[in-house]
Design an enzyme around this catalytic site. Structure first.
Site, mmCIF file in Angstrom:
data_model
loop_
_atom_site.group_PDB
_atom_site.id
_atom_site.type_symbol
_atom_site.label_atom_id
_atom_site.label_comp_id
_atom_site.label_asym_id
_atom_site.label_seq_id
_atom_site.Cartn_x
_atom_site.Cartn_y
_atom_site.Cartn_z
ATOM 1 N N HIS A 121 -8.806 -51.891 59.980
ATOM 2 C CA HIS A 121 -9.703 -52.297 58.893
ATOM 3 C C HIS A 121 -8.888 -52.537 57.631
ATOM 4 C CE1 HIS A 121 -13.723 -52.351 56.981
ATOM 5 N NE2 HIS A 121 -13.073 -51.931 55.910
ATOM 6 N N ASP A 174 -24.652 -46.895 54.173
ATOM 7 C CA ASP A 174 -23.616 -47.657 53.456
ATOM 8 C C ASP A 174 -24.183 -48.977 52.940
ATOM 9 O OD1 ASP A 174 -20.861 -48.134 52.566
ATOM 10 O OD2 ASP A 174 -20.980 -49.805 53.964
ATOM 11 N N ARG A 179 -23.882 -49.850 44.461
ATOM 12 C CA ARG A 179 -22.581 -49.723 43.768
ATOM 13 C C ARG A 179 -22.134 -51.061 43.211
ATOM 14 N NH1 ARG A 179 -19.016 -47.981 48.331
ATOM 15 N NH2 ARG A 179 -17.356 -48.207 46.818
ATOM 16 N N SER A 185 -17.346 -44.999 52.558
ATOM 17 C CA SER A 185 -17.966 -46.246 53.013
ATOM 18 C C SER A 185 -17.187 -46.807 54.213
ATOM 19 C CB SER A 185 -17.970 -47.242 51.836
ATOM 20 O OG SER A 185 -18.127 -48.563 52.270
ATOM 21 N N LYS A 192 -18.136 -46.270 58.635
ATOM 22 C CA LYS A 192 -18.333 -47.411 59.542
ATOM 23 C C LYS A 192 -17.351 -47.356 60.710
ATOM 24 C CE LYS A 192 -18.217 -50.083 55.946
ATOM 25 N NZ LYS A 192 -18.291 -50.966 54.825
HETATM 26 N N1 URA Z 1 -14.892 -52.023 51.805
HETATM 27 C C1 URA Z 1 -15.927 -51.256 52.226
HETATM 28 O O1 URA Z 1 -16.346 -51.334 53.373
HETATM 29 N N2 URA Z 1 -16.476 -50.378 51.348
HETATM 30 C C2 URA Z 1 -16.052 -50.241 50.074
HETATM 31 O O2 URA Z 1 -16.581 -49.420 49.351
HETATM 32 C C3 URA Z 1 -14.982 -51.056 49.648
HETATM 33 C C4 URA Z 1 -14.409 -51.935 50.545
#
Ligand code: URA
Length: 445
Positions: free
Chosen positions: A82, A161, A168, A183, A187
């Site tokens: 990621h 999220d 946010r 966050s 995931k």
């Molecule tokens: N990528 C994400 O998935 N979440 C964040 O808060 C920032 C970047």
């Protein structure tokens, strides 16, 4: 438990307990806590931070807000990757087939672009016929057959999220280490991989603008991985300038194919080899990182990774001929070159402004419901520190709409600075954080 008391306690720098965090997240997802209270809590976290245990508790509470993907029917150790979001960063399209060709299963759920950063799913949709949504059974079957599938995130993956991130985004609380870490890691954990390789971007085109914050984010995510039994390695890499040379969906697929063909040899390839070598190592496929890199270089140069990419495209309904004929990808109607106005060195290239310029051409969304133009984007012909003569091409704009082109063109003065003397160049990889600590490359920790 009154929500206001928890907000006040966090505002005063106190530690929230696991059950308090769990109750907060569950109640928010169920609509029992209004957005204004969650926004106030995010702001309190932004200023006061969270300790390691709190971040791990927040991550797990968020992960548990939706479904957990069970990848146990896929043979082997599943390693996910990621990036925290960058410009001209098409690593997933190269790494997926590369690592799969080395025998490591890649069962990847990717996202769409938002703001100035691109998203893998949008890029893949520029391949004619490509399906980014598969049934769970077909997803697993494909990974077992060809070791590779890339699909969009399932609707019920970490709903907490989705809600908190949109809040946010409009309350100035995105660049908070505990909030970004929870966050991303929620995931990754819900998506089912056994091990995780992260690419934390640092620089003008990234959320993390300074080295201390980027390493702190990397360490926080590695610690969360440890706490929840998913070994995690986090790279901190340069996003002061775009990673590759193309920005825009079909253009980035083209660059991924050129890299898989062995024709493109810049920092994008270099980063893929490094991230990929760690993925192989975490999957126990190699003992040494250098061995991993050598294996992956062979798979790139032999065309095996390119063939694996074509197999994935065919398996997901797309036209695999794109690997031989790049004109099958969406093409913009018009092109325009911006030339070097004087002799000199490329002093800086602002990745964020370039990302916004590409978005203005139509390559990205202003909000999650906007449509995008898959063909448009920008090619960057030079990298920071290179010398160019007056009149040499610096940028090529690929566009379909005159009005959008005029708006994007106005951003050029903020994109690049040219100087008479060479600038200090920055490393591609600043450092790699593992559970053992920071493997120093240019790292001060
Ligand atoms: N990528 C994400 O998935 N979440 C964040 O808060 C920032 C970047």
């Amino acid at each position: 438990m009154r929500v206001v008391d928890l907000i006040v306690r966090k505002r005063n720098g106190e530690v929230l307990q696991q059950e308090e965090i769990e109750t907060l997240i569950t109640a928010y997802v169920e609509g029992q806590i209004p957005d204004y209270q969650m926004a106030a809590l995010c702001m309190a976290i932004y200023f006061q931070g969270m300790n390691t245990e709190e971040v791990a508790n927040l991550t797990m509470a968020m992960a548990k807000s939706g479904e957990f993907i069970d990848l146990s029917d896929i043979e082997g150790i599943k390693v996910d990757k990621h990036s925290t979001g960058g410009v001209a960063d098409t690593t997933t399209l190269i790494l997926g087939p590369l690592v799969a060709a080395a025998g490591v299963p890649v069962a990847k759920m990717s996202g769409r672009g938002l703001g100035h950063t691109g998203g893998t799913i949008d890029k893949l949709e520029s391949i004619p016929g490509f399906k980014t949504s598969l049934s769970r059974a077909d997803f697993i079957k494909q990974v077992n057959q060809i070791k590779l599938a890339v699909v969009g995130q399932s609707g019920n993956l970490v709903p907490a999220d989705k809600k908190i991130y949109s809040l946010r985004d409009v309350t100035g609380t995105v660049p908070s280490i505990p909030l970004i870490a929870s966050s991303i890691m929620s995931k990754k954990i819900a998506a089912g991989a056994n091990k995780i390789v992260l690419d934390v971007k640092l620089g003008s085109g990234a959320f993390m603008k300074n080295k201390e914050d980027a390493f702190a984010l990397a360490r926080t995510m590695v610690n969360i991985g440890e706490e929840v039994g998913r070994e995690t390695v986090a790279f901190v890499t340069n996003m002061d300038e775009p990673l590759g040379t193309f920005i825009g969906n079909a253009l980035e697929v083209k660059e991924a194919i050129l890299t898989l063909q062995g024709k493109s040899r810049g920092p994008l390839r270099e980063l893929c080899l490094n991230l990929g070598a760690y993925m192989l190592s975490l999957a126990n496929q190699v003992k040494e990182i250098e061995e991993g890199k050598a294996t992956l270089e062979k798979l790139l140069d032999s065309g095996a990774a390119l063939e694996r990419f074509a197999e994935m495209v065919a398996a997901q309904g797309g036209n695999p001929e794109i690997i031989r004929d790049l004109t099958l990808l969406p093409q913009a109607k018009y092109q325009w070159d911006y030339h070097m106005p004087q002799d000199g060195y490329i002093h800086s290239i602002n990745a964020e402004t370039l990302g916004i310029a590409a978005m203005t051409l139509g390559a990205g969304r202003e909000n999650k419901d906007s449509s995008i133009d898959l063909a448009v984007g920008i090619k960057v012909h030079a990298r920071k520190g290179e010398r160019r003569q007056k009149g040499q091409p610096l940028l090529t704009f690929f566009y379909n709409e005159q009005e959008k082109f005029e708006a994007a063109k106005k951003m050029i003065p903020q994109v690049m600075q040219i100087s008479a003397t060479p600038p200090k160049t920055l490393p591609l990889i600043y450092g790699i954080v593992t559970k053992e600590g920071c493997l120093d490359l240019n790292c001060s920790f």
